[in-house]
Design a protein around this motif. Structure first.
Motif, short mmCIF file in Angstrom:
data_model
loop_
_atom_site.label_atom_id
_atom_site.label_comp_id
_atom_site.label_asym_id
_atom_site.label_seq_id
_atom_site.Cartn_x
_atom_site.Cartn_y
_atom_site.Cartn_z
N TYR A 17 48.14 43.15 40.27
CA TYR A 17 49.21 42.54 41.06
C TYR A 17 50.45 43.42 40.97
O TYR A 17 50.86 43.80 39.87
CB TYR A 17 49.56 41.15 40.53
CG TYR A 17 48.49 40.13 40.83
CD1 TYR A 17 48.56 39.35 41.98
CD2 TYR A 17 47.42 39.94 39.98
CE1 TYR A 17 47.59 38.40 42.26
CE2 TYR A 17 46.44 39.00 40.25
CZ TYR A 17 46.54 38.24 41.40
OH TYR A 17 45.57 37.31 41.67
N LYS A 18 51.03 43.76 42.10
CA LYS A 18 52.26 44.54 42.12
C LYS A 18 53.39 43.62 42.56
O LYS A 18 53.27 42.87 43.53
CB LYS A 18 52.16 45.72 43.09
CG LYS A 18 53.36 46.62 43.00
CD LYS A 18 53.16 47.91 43.75
CE LYS A 18 54.37 48.79 43.55
NZ LYS A 18 54.24 50.03 44.29
N CYS A 19 54.48 43.67 41.82
CA CYS A 19 55.62 42.80 42.06
C CYS A 19 56.74 43.58 42.76
O CYS A 19 56.77 44.80 42.72
CB CYS A 19 56.12 42.22 40.75
SG CYS A 19 54.86 41.23 39.94
N PRO A 20 57.65 42.86 43.41
CA PRO A 20 58.75 43.52 44.12
C PRO A 20 59.58 44.45 43.24
O PRO A 20 60.13 45.43 43.72
CB PRO A 20 59.60 42.36 44.64
CG PRO A 20 58.67 41.21 44.72
CD PRO A 20 57.68 41.41 43.61
N ASP A 21 59.66 44.17 41.93
CA ASP A 21 60.45 45.02 41.04
C ASP A 21 59.69 46.25 40.55
O ASP A 21 60.20 47.04 39.77
CB ASP A 21 60.97 44.21 39.85
CG ASP A 21 59.87 43.67 38.96
OD1 ASP A 21 58.68 43.92 39.26
OD2 ASP A 21 60.20 43.00 37.97
N GLY A 22 58.43 46.41 41.02
CA GLY A 22 57.64 47.58 40.68
C GLY A 22 56.69 47.38 39.52
O GLY A 22 55.85 48.24 39.26
N GLN A 23 56.79 46.27 38.80
CA GLN A 23 55.89 46.02 37.68
C GLN A 23 54.49 45.72 38.19
O GLN A 23 54.31 45.20 39.29
CB GLN A 23 56.36 44.83 36.85
CG GLN A 23 57.55 45.11 36.00
CD GLN A 23 57.84 43.92 35.09
OE1 GLN A 23 57.46 42.80 35.38
NE2 GLN A 23 58.52 44.18 34.00
N LYS A 24 53.49 46.05 37.37
CA LYS A 24 52.11 45.73 37.69
C LYS A 24 51.57 44.82 36.61
O LYS A 24 51.87 44.97 35.43
CB LYS A 24 51.27 47.00 37.77
CG LYS A 24 51.61 47.87 38.95
CD LYS A 24 50.67 49.03 39.07
CE LYS A 24 51.02 49.87 40.30
NZ LYS A 24 50.08 50.96 40.49
N HIS A 25 50.76 43.84 37.03
CA HIS A 25 50.13 42.91 36.11
C HIS A 25 48.63 42.95 36.36
O HIS A 25 48.20 42.91 37.51
CB HIS A 25 50.65 41.49 36.34
CG HIS A 25 52.13 41.36 36.17
ND1 HIS A 25 52.73 41.19 34.95
CD2 HIS A 25 53.14 41.42 37.07
CE1 HIS A 25 54.05 41.11 35.11
NE2 HIS A 25 54.32 41.26 36.40
N TYR A 26 47.85 43.03 35.28
CA TYR A 26 46.40 43.10 35.38
C TYR A 26 45.83 41.75 34.94
O TYR A 26 45.99 41.35 33.79
CB TYR A 26 45.86 44.21 34.48
CG TYR A 26 46.31 45.58 34.92
CD1 TYR A 26 45.45 46.40 35.66
CD2 TYR A 26 47.58 46.06 34.62
CE1 TYR A 26 45.85 47.66 36.07
CE2 TYR A 26 47.99 47.32 35.04
CZ TYR A 26 47.12 48.11 35.76
OH TYR A 26 47.52 49.35 36.18
N ILE A 27 45.16 41.05 35.86
CA ILE A 27 44.59 39.73 35.56
C ILE A 27 43.08 39.80 35.76
O ILE A 27 42.61 40.11 36.86
CB ILE A 27 45.17 38.65 36.50
CG1 ILE A 27 46.70 38.67 36.50
CG2 ILE A 27 44.63 37.28 36.12
CD1 ILE A 27 47.35 38.33 35.19
N PRO A 28 42.29 39.52 34.71
CA PRO A 28 40.83 39.53 34.86
C PRO A 28 40.39 38.50 35.90
O PRO A 28 40.88 37.38 35.91
CB PRO A 28 40.32 39.14 33.47
CG PRO A 28 41.46 39.47 32.55
CD PRO A 28 42.71 39.24 33.34
#
Length: 56
Positions: free
Chosen positions: A32-43
């Motif tokens: 998942y890419k967020c508007p602030d540029g962070q990425k989150h990895y969700i199984p």
């Protein structure tokens, strides 16, 4: 905080979207890419786990 805990606590910020799906040691994860540029990895297994618990 683990990836699973982040998802379960609904800590993904508003506006995040799925950028890609990757395989990590045999487990598929959505990135998942967020508007602030962070990425989150969700199984992916976490995304549908509650669906199966209802039918058990």
């Amino acid at each position: 905080m683990s990836r699973a805990t982040k998802y379960e606590n609904n800590l993904l910020p508003m506006g995040c979207y799925v950028e890609e799906v990757v395989e990590n040691n045999g487990i598929f994860e959505r990135v998942y890419k967020c508007p602030d540029g962070q990425k989150h990895y969700i199984p992916e297994s976490l995304l549908f786990s509650s669906d199966f618990d209802d039918f058990a």
